[in-house]
Design an enzyme around this catalytic site. Structure first.
Site, mmCIF file in Angstrom:
data_model
loop_
_atom_site.group_PDB
_atom_site.id
_atom_site.type_symbol
_atom_site.label_atom_id
_atom_site.label_comp_id
_atom_site.label_asym_id
_atom_site.label_seq_id
_atom_site.Cartn_x
_atom_site.Cartn_y
_atom_site.Cartn_z
ATOM 1 N N GLU A 150 0.828 -1.205 0.000
ATOM 2 C CA GLU A 150 0.000 0.000 0.000
ATOM 3 C C GLU A 150 0.863 1.255 0.000
ATOM 4 O O GLU A 150 1.634 1.483 0.940
ATOM 5 C CB GLU A 150 -0.894 0.022 1.239
ATOM 6 C CG GLU A 150 -1.744 1.282 1.350
ATOM 7 C CD GLU A 150 -2.438 1.401 2.693
ATOM 8 O OE1 GLU A 150 -3.453 2.115 2.751
ATOM 9 O OE2 GLU A 150 -1.967 0.800 3.674
ATOM 10 N N GLU A 247 -11.537 3.064 6.620
ATOM 11 C CA GLU A 247 -10.406 3.338 7.488
ATOM 12 C C GLU A 247 -10.352 4.841 7.767
ATOM 13 O O GLU A 247 -9.450 5.547 7.326
ATOM 14 C CB GLU A 247 -9.105 2.849 6.852
ATOM 15 C CG GLU A 247 -7.933 2.823 7.832
ATOM 16 C CD GLU A 247 -6.623 2.406 7.196
ATOM 17 O OE1 GLU A 247 -5.844 1.716 7.863
ATOM 18 O OE2 GLU A 247 -6.392 2.767 6.022
#
Length: 268
Positions: A150, A247
């Site tokens: 990521e 998130e």
């Protein structure tokens, strides 16, 4: 249909950690993710999932000394043995929890390296990163699991080794393992690069997981500069059938801020 997963490291923090599973299910989430499971036993987590009827969709490998400021091991030269141990531990939890994917955080570049020293440090980190990810992907493949990488924005995480989409795609190409995939966080990408729809389209074949948050404050996704309904529509049109991890940090209570998700099955 977009499937939303609650990130229990950020959502429902008004509850003790193991109680957040039931809270997420009551709010209409069908999956959960979080940073790290290792403070709980696999048995306790598996029981929480079963009791709430939720799927475990993602968590991170052990990150090194998190409290001391470390943010992952995957690119750190000289830490290869520790990284391999972290892969073993993460996959042990993934098997116990039925979790199909784990995220290997890249880690930080040396803060005191400038000029040529920084270039040399980046080259060393890149070499370690590629070798470590190849190892992790091959170990995960034995258990039919995916490993994700990521890009994380360097405003929230200064010095993070992996911060750009093109860099991530080049690493995926170099490692060349089919179960190594991209964790595409729209919040991080917007801060670093923008052009979210085109990034989704260009990288879609390698995306294994998507995450969202409002930009720039990282609150609910209906607040800020990103229009998520349009991105969700494009994801569906592209054929995305994975999870979208929520998130973000609620501006107030978690349930109070869930109105944005009514069209996707959430219950404020």
């Amino acid at each position: 249909m977009i499937r939303l997963a609650a990130n229990l490291s950020m959502l429902f923090t008004e509850h003790d950690f193991l109680d957040r599973f039931a809270a997420a299910a009551e709010a209409g989430f069908r999956g959960v993710e979080y940073l790290f499971p290792y403070a709980c036993t696999p048995e306790a987590l598996r029981a929480a999932l079963a009791e709430s009827g939720l799927e475990q969709v993602l968590f991170n490998l052990p990150p090194g000394d998190w409290e001391g400021g470390e943010r992952g091991l995957a690119s750190l030269p000289g830490r290869e043995a520790e990284f391999r141990d972290s892969v073993v531990e993460a996959l042990r939890y993934a098997e116990a929890l039925g979790c199909p994917r784990v995220h290997a955080m890249a880690g930080l570049l040396p803060a005191d390296a400038d000029g040529r020293a920084r270039e040399e440090a980046r080259a060393a980190h890149h070499a370690s990163y590629v070798a470590n990810l190849r190892y992790a992907a091959r170990e995960a493949a034995k258990l039919d699991r995916e490993v994700l990488i990521e890009p994380i924005n360097t405003r929230d995480m200064p010095g993070f080794f992996l911060s750009r989409q093109a860099q991530a795609m080049a690493v995926l190409e170099e490692v060349s393992e089919p179960n190594l995939r991209l964790q595409f966080d729209l919040y991080h990408c917007q801060i670093m690069e923008g052009d979210l729809t085109r990034h989704l389209e260009r990288q879609f074949a390698r995306i294994g997981h998507v995450q969202i948050a409002g930009v720039p404050q990282r609150h609910e996704p209906d607040v800020g500069e990103v229009h998520y309904p349009a991105l969700f529509t494009r994801l569906e049109a592209l054929g995305y059938d994975g999870w979208v991890g929520c998130e973000y940090r609620p501006a107030a209570g978690t349930r109070a801020g869930l109105g944005w998700g009514r069209d996707y099955g959430l219950r404020p």
